[in-house]
Design an enzyme around this catalytic site. Structure first.
Site, PDB file in Angstrom:
ATOM      1  N   SER A 158      -4.876  46.809  43.886  1.00  0.00           N
ATOM      2  CA  SER A 158      -4.851  46.936  42.432  1.00  0.00           C
ATOM      3  C   SER A 158      -6.060  46.271  41.800  1.00  0.00           C
ATOM      4  O   SER A 158      -6.539  45.226  42.268  1.00  0.00           O
ATOM      5  CB  SER A 158      -3.579  46.297  41.875  1.00  0.00           C
ATOM      6  OG  SER A 158      -3.641  46.166  40.470  1.00  0.00           O
ATOM      7  N   TYR A 216       3.366  40.940  41.204  1.00  0.00           N
ATOM      8  CA  TYR A 216       2.698  42.125  41.746  1.00  0.00           C
ATOM      9  C   TYR A 216       1.302  41.801  42.279  1.00  0.00           C
ATOM     10  O   TYR A 216       0.958  42.140  43.420  1.00  0.00           O
ATOM     11  CB  TYR A 216       2.611  43.191  40.654  1.00  0.00           C
ATOM     12  CG  TYR A 216       1.857  44.436  41.040  1.00  0.00           C
ATOM     13  CD1 TYR A 216       2.351  45.287  42.033  1.00  0.00           C
ATOM     14  CD2 TYR A 216       0.670  44.781  40.400  1.00  0.00           C
ATOM     15  CE1 TYR A 216       1.665  46.443  42.379  1.00  0.00           C
ATOM     16  CE2 TYR A 216      -0.014  45.936  40.742  1.00  0.00           C
ATOM     17  CZ  TYR A 216       0.481  46.762  41.738  1.00  0.00           C
ATOM     18  OH  TYR A 216      -0.200  47.907  42.082  1.00  0.00           O
TER      19      TYR A 216
END
Length: 327
Positions: free
Chosen positions: A182, A195
């Site tokens: 990410s 996350y």
């Protein structure tokens, strides 16, 4: 240009390794004749794709199959995977379906047994399956399981697959892993501590292990993916107004990872975020704190539903300024 004299070495019109001039040098360089296309890289190759039932995984599977590759579709939902398999076969491609819970280590072990029993070669693994949680630490003080759940799928599930395939790749002479990470690992957006930490752990694992197995022909690509319009971000309603890339555009990044096998694929903004934090971490903290105040916790993060929840003009402006970052 004067024609060569009869009997000279340049008389033939077909270039050969003994031709005169620069043509001979070109012919003697076999690197010029390598097929560097995506089709050349994936045709006939077997590619495991996790999270293949929708979004990025589905789009990547369709592109891989269309180019002659053989995607092995992995997700929990067998019904959705079967639909994608039928769609691929209707277009003349080949695909296989494997239902598995990638947060369950026993399920992954059985998945690997099934795949390796049915396929003589596994050439690539795309670790695409993931879980995202957008929740500030103030709302997560009694939710330690948020961190456990993201680590279980995004980190432990991914490395369980990699570790399980390493012996196979050593035996066959190599393999390639594509980890869908990410942009958050580079930019540290507020409210994504669970996350981002799980993706950062996978990045660190990859950097270390890559140096150990490169001699066995096992290579890695990390994709720091920007915000993508997928079901994973649907609970955060403000994202409906944010600039995102499509699953097909995200799949193109995976295809490029298959084609050229770089160490890293990302965005200029993600790279800027890394450099900025390295040079001025305190200043970056202040900027991100401003964003923390601009983008409040969503109704979903509080366990509620709010159909009227919409992004404000200020939020939309900042999202466009920092396009692709998860806020």
């Amino acid at each position: 240009m004067r024609s060569p004299a009869p009997g000279s070495r340049c008389q033939t019109s077909t270039p050969t390794p003994t031709s005169c001039g620069t043509t001979g040098s070109a012919i003697l360089d076999p690197d010029l004749f390598k097929d560097r296309s995506f089709e050349g890289a994936v045709n006939g190759k077997t590619v495991i794709i996790t999270g293949a039932s929708s979004g990025i995984g589905k789009a990547a599977a369709m592109k891989i199959a269309a180019a002659g590759g053989v995607p092995l579709l992995v997700a929990r939902s067998a019904d959705k995977l079967e639909e994608i398999k039928q769609e691929i076969e209707a277009s003349g491609g080949t695909a296989y379906v494997y239902s598995a819970d990638l947060s369950d280590m026993d399920s992954i072990e059985q998945l690997l047994v099934d795949i390796l029993a049915e396929h003589a070669r596994v050439d690539m693994l795309v670790n695409n399956a993931g879980r995202s949680i957008r929740r500030g630490i103030a709302l997560a003080l009694d939710r330690f399981h948020d961190y456990e759940r993201t680590m279980q799928l995004n980190y432990f599930g991914a490395i369980k697959l990699i570790i399980g395939l390493v012996p196979h790749w050593k035996e066959q002479g190599g393999g390639h892993v594509i980890n869908v990470s990410s942009i958050g690992v580079q930019t540290n957006p507020p409210r994504f501590s669970a996350y981002v930490a799980s993706k950062a752990a996978l990045d660190a694992f990859t950097r270390v292990v890559a140096s150990e197995v490169i001699g066995d022909g096992i290579t890695f690509t990390t994709i720091h993916m920007p915000l993508v319009k997928t079901p994973m971000i649907a609970p955060t309603k403000i994202y409906d107004s944010f600039p995102t890339i499509t699953p097909e555009e995200a799949a193109d990044m995976i295809c490029e990872a298959i084609r050229s096998k770089p160490k890293h694929i990302g965005t200029r903004l993600g790279t800027f975020g890394e450099i900025a934090y390295s040079l001025q971490p305190k200043a970056v903290d202040q900027v991100l704190h401003m964003a923390y105040n601009v983008f409040p916790d969503s109704a979903a993060s509080k366990g509620k539903q709010d159909p009227s929840e919409r992004a404000s003009g200020e939020q939309i402006a900042l999202a466009h300024l920092m396009r692709g970052v998860h806020w």
